[in-house]
Design a protein around this motif. Structure first.
Motif, PDB file in Angstrom:
ATOM      1  N   ASP A  51       0.830  -1.209   0.000  1.00  0.00           N
ATOM      2  CA  ASP A  51       0.000   0.000   0.000  1.00  0.00           C
ATOM      3  C   ASP A  51       0.862   1.256   0.000  1.00  0.00           C
ATOM      4  O   ASP A  51       0.524   2.257   0.619  1.00  0.00           O
ATOM      5  CB  ASP A  51      -0.962  -0.011   1.198  1.00  0.00           C
ATOM      6  N   VAL A  52       2.009   1.165  -0.720  1.00  0.00           N
ATOM      7  CA  VAL A  52       2.897   2.327  -0.763  1.00  0.00           C
ATOM      8  C   VAL A  52       2.305   3.423  -1.653  1.00  0.00           C
ATOM      9  O   VAL A  52       2.512   4.604  -1.436  1.00  0.00           O
ATOM     10  CB  VAL A  52       4.315   1.901  -1.226  1.00  0.00           C
ATOM     11  N   ASP A  53       1.524   3.027  -2.629  1.00  0.00           N
ATOM     12  CA  ASP A  53       0.915   3.981  -3.565  1.00  0.00           C
ATOM     13  C   ASP A  53      -0.474   4.350  -3.052  1.00  0.00           C
ATOM     14  O   ASP A  53      -1.486   3.899  -3.566  1.00  0.00           O
ATOM     15  CB  ASP A  53       0.851   3.354  -4.960  1.00  0.00           C
ATOM     16  N   ILE A  92      13.276   5.837 -11.662  1.00  0.00           N
ATOM     17  CA  ILE A  92      12.842   6.570 -10.468  1.00  0.00           C
ATOM     18  C   ILE A  92      12.720   5.632  -9.266  1.00  0.00           C
ATOM     19  O   ILE A  92      12.115   4.558  -9.358  1.00  0.00           O
ATOM     20  CB  ILE A  92      11.491   7.271 -10.753  1.00  0.00           C
ATOM     21  N   ILE A  93      13.328   6.033  -8.147  1.00  0.00           N
ATOM     22  CA  ILE A  93      13.149   5.274  -6.908  1.00  0.00           C
ATOM     23  C   ILE A  93      12.370   6.092  -5.871  1.00  0.00           C
ATOM     24  O   ILE A  93      11.866   5.541  -4.901  1.00  0.00           O
ATOM     25  CB  ILE A  93      14.502   4.794  -6.322  1.00  0.00           C
ATOM     26  N   ARG A  94      12.320   7.396  -6.089  1.00  0.00           N
ATOM     27  CA  ARG A  94      11.470   8.251  -5.233  1.00  0.00           C
ATOM     28  C   ARG A  94      10.738   9.193  -6.167  1.00  0.00           C
ATOM     29  O   ARG A  94      11.366   9.910  -6.940  1.00  0.00           O
ATOM     30  CB  ARG A  94      12.330   9.035  -4.247  1.00  0.00           C
ATOM     31  N   ARG A  95       9.415   9.161  -6.077  1.00  0.00           N
ATOM     32  CA  ARG A  95       8.611   9.870  -7.066  1.00  0.00           C
ATOM     33  C   ARG A  95       8.532  11.361  -6.768  1.00  0.00           C
ATOM     34  O   ARG A  95       8.810  11.811  -5.660  1.00  0.00           O
ATOM     35  CB  ARG A  95       7.189   9.275  -7.081  1.00  0.00           C
ATOM     36  N   ALA A  96       8.089  12.101  -7.772  1.00  0.00           N
ATOM     37  CA  ALA A  96       7.963  13.552  -7.619  1.00  0.00           C
ATOM     38  C   ALA A  96       6.937  13.919  -6.543  1.00  0.00           C
ATOM     39  O   ALA A  96       7.026  14.969  -5.928  1.00  0.00           O
ATOM     40  CB  ALA A  96       7.579  14.179  -8.951  1.00  0.00           C
ATOM     41  N   ASP A  97       5.966  13.034  -6.284  1.00  0.00           N
ATOM     42  CA  ASP A  97       4.985  13.320  -5.226  1.00  0.00           C
ATOM     43  C   ASP A  97       5.505  12.917  -3.843  1.00  0.00           C
ATOM     44  O   ASP A  97       4.774  12.960  -2.858  1.00  0.00           O
ATOM     45  CB  ASP A  97       3.637  12.635  -5.525  1.00  0.00           C
ATOM     46  N   GLY A  98       6.786  12.497  -3.775  1.00  0.00           N
ATOM     47  CA  GLY A  98       7.384  12.173  -2.483  1.00  0.00           C
ATOM     48  C   GLY A  98       7.218  10.719  -2.084  1.00  0.00           C
ATOM     49  O   GLY A  98       7.822  10.263  -1.106  1.00  0.00           O
ATOM     50  N   LEU A  99       6.409   9.976  -2.828  1.00  0.00           N
ATOM     51  CA  LEU A  99       6.189   8.576  -2.476  1.00  0.00           C
ATOM     52  C   LEU A  99       7.344   7.711  -2.995  1.00  0.00           C
ATOM     53  O   LEU A  99       7.992   8.037  -3.989  1.00  0.00           O
ATOM     54  CB  LEU A  99       4.874   8.070  -3.073  1.00  0.00           C
ATOM     55  N   THR A 100       7.573   6.617  -2.300  1.00  0.00           N
ATOM     56  CA  THR A 100       8.603   5.668  -2.716  1.00  0.00           C
ATOM     57  C   THR A 100       8.113   4.918  -3.943  1.00  0.00           C
ATOM     58  O   THR A 100       6.961   4.502  -4.004  1.00  0.00           O
ATOM     59  CB  THR A 100       8.860   4.663  -1.577  1.00  0.00           C
ATOM     60  N   ALA A 101       9.004   4.741  -4.912  1.00  0.00           N
ATOM     61  CA  ALA A 101       8.621   3.968  -6.093  1.00  0.00           C
ATOM     62  C   ALA A 101       8.496   2.487  -5.727  1.00  0.00           C
ATOM     63  O   ALA A 101       9.203   1.985  -4.855  1.00  0.00           O
ATOM     64  CB  ALA A 101       9.655   4.156  -7.195  1.00  0.00           C
ATOM     65  N   TYR A 102       7.588   1.828  -6.427  1.00  0.00           N
ATOM     66  CA  TYR A 102       7.323   0.416  -6.204  1.00  0.00           C
ATOM     67  C   TYR A 102       8.607  -0.423  -6.150  1.00  0.00           C
ATOM     68  O   TYR A 102       8.801  -1.227  -5.248  1.00  0.00           O
ATOM     69  CB  TYR A 102       6.385  -0.080  -7.323  1.00  0.00           C
ATOM     70  N   GLN A 103       9.509  -0.227  -7.134  1.00  0.00           N
ATOM     71  CA  GLN A 103      10.711  -1.068  -7.237  1.00  0.00           C
ATOM     72  C   GLN A 103      11.543  -1.011  -5.960  1.00  0.00           C
ATOM     73  O   GLN A 103      12.028  -2.032  -5.477  1.00  0.00           O
ATOM     74  CB  GLN A 103      11.580  -0.625  -8.427  1.00  0.00           C
TER      75      GLN A 103
END
Ligand SMILES: [Zn+2]
Length: 284
Positions: free
Chosen positions: A43-45, A159-170
Motif C-alpha cells: 500500500d505504498v501507492d 525513479i526510486i522516489r517519485r515527484a509526489d514524495g512517495l517511494t517507487a514500487y521497485q
C-alpha cells in the motif's frame, strides 16, 4: 537462514482470480519445501488504494486457508526504511535528483540522463533516479528460463522516489523483501519486466538476490490481463475449493476433480512441482 516466500498484493480491489494464482503458487512453493510464507500489503501507492480492500484480501486468504507465518507487513508503515535506502544511494552517488517532468521525457520511456551530472540550470529537484549500466543483468527464472536485460536499453536511470514524495514500487519491494528475509519469489509474469531493476537495486544496496519464478498471467478471452478489469471476476462469491482447483489447473498441477478444500491442499502440498508451471498464456 530460514527460507522464505511471500505474497505481496496491492490493495486496489478485491482478490480476483489472477491474484489468487500468485497467492497459491507462492504458498505452495514455500510450504511444500518447508519455507515460511509471508504476506505483505503493498500500500505504498496511497492514491491508488481502494479503502477496505486490504482487509478484504486478507479475509479471502483466510477463507482459502492461507495464513501468513508472521504478522502482515504494511508498506505504508515502512517509509523510514525506504527513505534511508534512498539517502544511502544518493550519498554514494548511485542515485541523483532529477528535475524533469513527465512531459519532458522521450516517447521511448527511456530516460536520457538529462540530470545525471547535476541538475541543469533552471530545474529544481523532483524525483530521485537510480543509475543503471549497459552490462546486461541476467537471471535464471525457475519457470520462464534464462532472462537477460540491459537496463540502459530498456528503461535508463529509473525513479526510486517519485515527484509526489512517495517511494517507487521497485525500491519498496526490494527493501521489504530483504527486511522480511525473502529467499524465493513466485509471482505473475506481468512483473517479469521489473525483475532486472529489482536485482540491480539489490546489488546497489548490497542485498542478496532471491530465486525468482514467474507464472503466466491470467487473461480473459479478450486478451486483457484479468487484474486490469478489477471487480469483473472477484472470487468472493465462489466456493474456495472451486477456485483452488481452477488455480491448480492453471498452474499446471493436475489435481483430481471434485475434491474438498482440505483434500485439495493435501494433494497440492504433496504433488506441487514448480517445473510444471506452463510458459504459455492461458485463456479462461
Ligand atoms: Zn531529469
Amino acid at each position: 537462514m530460514n527460507r522464505t516466500g511471500r505474497f505481496a498484493p496491492s490493495p486496489t480491489g478485491d482478490l480476483h482470480f489472477g491474484s489468487l494464482i500468485a497467492a497459491v503458487a507462492s504458498f505452495l512453493q514455500a510450504r511444500s519445501s518447508g519455507s515460511r510464507w509471508l504476506v505483505r500489503i503493498e500500500d505504498v501507492d496511497r492514491p491508488r488504494e481502494v479503502p477496505g480492500s486490504a482487509a478484504s484480501i486478507l479475509a479471502e486468504l483466510q477463507r482459502f486457508g492461507m495464513q501468513s507465518d508472521l504478522p502482515v507487513l504494511y508498506q505504508s508503515q515502512r517509509s523510514e526504511a525506504y527513505e534511508s535506502a534512498v539517502t544511502s544511494l544518493l550519498n554514494r552517488n548511485q542515485a541523483y535528483w532529477c528535475g524533469c517532468s513527465r512531459s519532458e521525457l522521450p516517447a521511448s520511456g527511456i530516460y536520457p540522463g538529462t540530470c545525471s551530472d547535476g541538475l541543469p540550470a533552471g530545474k529544481s529537484p523532483r524525483s530521485v533516479r537510480l543509475r543503471v549500466h549497459r552490462e546486461p543483468i541476467d537471471f535464471a527464472d525457475q519457470a520462464q528460463g534464462f532472462i537477460q536485460e540491459s537496463l540502459a536499453e530498456t528503461v535508463g536511470d529509473f525513479i526510486i522516489r517519485r515527484a509526489d514524495g512517495l517511494t517507487a514500487y521497485q525500491l519498496a519491494v526490494v527493501v521489504d523483501d530483504a527486511f522480511q528475509g525473502v529467499t524465493e519469489i513466485v509471482r505473475g509474469a506481468d512483473l517479469l519486466g521489473s525483475t532486472a531493476r529489482q536485482i540491480h537495486l539489490q546489488h546497489c544496496l548490497g542485498l542478496l538476490t532471491p530465486a525468482y519464478a514467474h507464472h503466466p498471467v491470467v487473461r480473459g478471452s479478450d486478451g486483457k490481463k484479468l487484474s486490469k478489469r478489477i471487480g469483473s471476476d472477484p472470487i468472493t462469491g465462489h466456493p474456495p475449493e472451486w477456485a483452488l482447483e481452477k488455480a491448480l489447473r492453471f498452474l499446471g498441477q493436475p489435481c483430481p476433480a471434485g475434491m474438498g478444500l482440505q483434500q485439495l491442499w493435501d494433494w497440492a502440498l504433496k504433488n506441487w512441482q514448480l517445473s510444471r508451471i506452463p510458459r504459455a498464456t492461458f485463456t479462461l
